[in-house]
Structures are given as structure tokens and as C-alpha cells.
Design an enzyme around this catalytic site. Sequence first.
Site, mmCIF file in Angstrom:
data_model
loop_
_atom_site.group_PDB
_atom_site.id
_atom_site.type_symbol
_atom_site.label_atom_id
_atom_site.label_comp_id
_atom_site.label_asym_id
_atom_site.label_seq_id
_atom_site.Cartn_x
_atom_site.Cartn_y
_atom_site.Cartn_z
ATOM 1 N N HIS A 125 0.839 -1.205 0.000
ATOM 2 C CA HIS A 125 0.000 0.000 0.000
ATOM 3 C C HIS A 125 0.871 1.251 0.000
ATOM 4 C CE1 HIS A 125 1.055 -0.486 4.232
ATOM 5 N NE2 HIS A 125 0.885 0.825 4.352
ATOM 6 N N ASP A 127 0.706 4.987 1.976
ATOM 7 C CA ASP A 127 0.040 5.377 3.223
ATOM 8 C C ASP A 127 -1.139 6.332 2.990
ATOM 9 O OD1 ASP A 127 1.572 3.828 4.931
ATOM 10 O OD2 ASP A 127 3.067 5.403 5.258
ATOM 11 N N HIS A 275 4.612 0.365 -0.260
ATOM 12 C CA HIS A 275 5.466 -0.475 0.584
ATOM 13 C C HIS A 275 4.688 -1.655 1.130
ATOM 14 C CE1 HIS A 275 3.780 2.723 3.145
ATOM 15 N NE2 HIS A 275 3.747 1.814 4.096
ATOM 16 N N ARG A 292 6.300 6.015 13.815
ATOM 17 C CA ARG A 292 6.212 6.704 12.522
ATOM 18 C C ARG A 292 5.710 8.123 12.700
ATOM 19 N NH1 ARG A 292 1.740 4.631 8.383
ATOM 20 N NH2 ARG A 292 0.590 6.373 9.262
#
Length: 322
Positions: A125, A127, A275, A292
Site C-alpha cells: 500500500h 500510506d 510499501h 512513525r
Amino acid sequence: MSYVIEATETQVAAKPSARPQFSITPLTAHIGAQIDGLDLRFTLTQSQTAAIRAALLKWKVIFFRNQYLSHEQHVAFSRQFGQLTVGHPVFGYVEGHPEIYSVGRNRKANRFDGQRLVRPWTGWHTDVTAAVNPPFASILRGVTIPPYSGDTQWTNLVAAYRGLSPTLRAFVDTLFGEHRFAPPEGAQAKTAFERDVSKRPLVSHHPLVRVHPESGERALYVSPSFLKHVVGLAPRESEQLLQLLFEHVIRPEYTVRFKWEPGSIAFWDNRSTAHLPPVDIFDTTFDRQLYRTTLVGDIPVGPDGTSSEAIEGDPVLAHRAD
Ligand SMILES: [Fe+2]
């Protein structure tokens, strides 16, 4: 082999007088470079941020090693490249650190309205593409890392676009796709995860080919976990075209696989990559904890200048510390 910005192969970039030099080492032909020789706990010089940004645009994902940052230092490093979003628009953030999203083995550490959440791991996907303005970049920091397993992979969607035939490129240039982050229509939310998603659905139409706002490169903007169908095609046409494109974008020559260590940082351009989180996370019992930050992105634009459209949900804005 490392390289310098001005030269072709071996390269060092920095203000020679003020800071130690640092190197940029490409990891594959199309994607990924490791940057060594910087200490990210400290404020970067303008030339350093410019060189990092240039490496990000060129290599799509850049990696740093041995950077043991606190949450505050992670946020301060990220802020040098843009405005930060709240940790995650649906799943919240680490308590006391609104810009930090916890990526733990079981993803139990994030809170939203006081609720603990468990988020299952997804496939390939980009983000938050269900939002009309997906983040421009994500910066992921490894803290607790398994001795083996748990690798992350990225793919270069610009290289994937160039790898299509001119005829198919011309066709996909004209298309839009529906990106959805919500339970399928008519489905009953059964789990805590589905109930939370259904409370805050995000649906957007993005061009299948996105023109990069900085480089002008065209990326095959398909996010396999969120792109549900191609607007204007019959279901069978859409399904088969997407199957072809999803298989194409993850061809090994467009990808890089990263082995994490404690202190590793991955910084990717979310406008030109997809990713794959680890697919073997539950095949071992090792703990794994990363954190993150994400930087606010703009609204994608297709080759003919048409912008994405929000169908449901709000844009992902900068977090405001009040
Ligand atoms: Fe992700």
C-alpha cells in the site's frame, strides 16, 4: 559504492567547513539509498536538508542507521521537511506524542478517544491514500527489532510506470481509481478494528497516474490495499486491469528490501512509492516496535491536470499543538 551530489558515483555532501561530510549509497538500480555520516539528533544545515530531500526525490526511500532518537527528536527531525499530521487519522497516536504513530507487533499502543486499538497488518500500500491528500512522506524509526524477520519492502511507482508499454501508459493516464478505507458497503462491522474504521470512513478518487509535484515524474499511483476499483470501468474490467497493475508494480526490479536494526530510520516519498509491511510478523514470537511520523501532503494531480476528489472524509491536516 557511495556517491556525491555533483559527481556520478562516489559522492559526499555537506558544508565542508561546518559539519562532517556524509555519504549517499544507492542500494538498487531503481530505489533505495543509505545515508551515513549524519547525526539526526541535531538540527541539519540547509545544505544537508536540501541534499537529503534531493536523495529522497531520486531514490524514493532513504535509510539511516544508528540513529537513536527520542520521540521529540523524531518529531524535530521530521519537522525540517514539512508539517506533521496527527499520528494516524483513524488510529490515533502515542499518548503524550500526538505526531507519533506506534507500529508495534500487535499495534496496541495507539489510543484514540481513550480506546485501545488493534490494527491488523496490511499488504502492499501507499500510506493513507483513501484521504484526498495522502501524506507526502512517512518517517519510520526502528526501536525493538527482531534478530531476523520483519523486513519492510518498497517499490518505485515511477519506474513501474515507465515499465508499461506506451499504449497501456496512454490508457492508464486517463483513469481514476477509488481508494477506500472503510468496510465494504453493506458489511457489518464485527471487530473493534472494523467498528473504528466505520466510524471514520475515508474514500477518495485519485488519478491512476500521478504527476509528482516536485519532479514532474509520472507514478503509477496504485495502492493495492486501498484502491478498490477503476472509475468508469465494469467490475470485471476493473478487476482484471487492477490485477495486472498490482502484479506489475511489485516486480522485484522496482523494489528494495530493508533489514531493520535498532536505530534504523526509513524515510520514504509517499507520492512515488508503495510499501509492504512484514509478511512474516506472526511467524516468529519476536517483539517488534517502530514509530512513525507523517508529513502533510497535497492533493494529487493527473497527467491532464485533473485533481483528486474527496468522496468521504476530511483531508489529513497538520497537527496543531494547542
Ligand atoms: Fe504503511
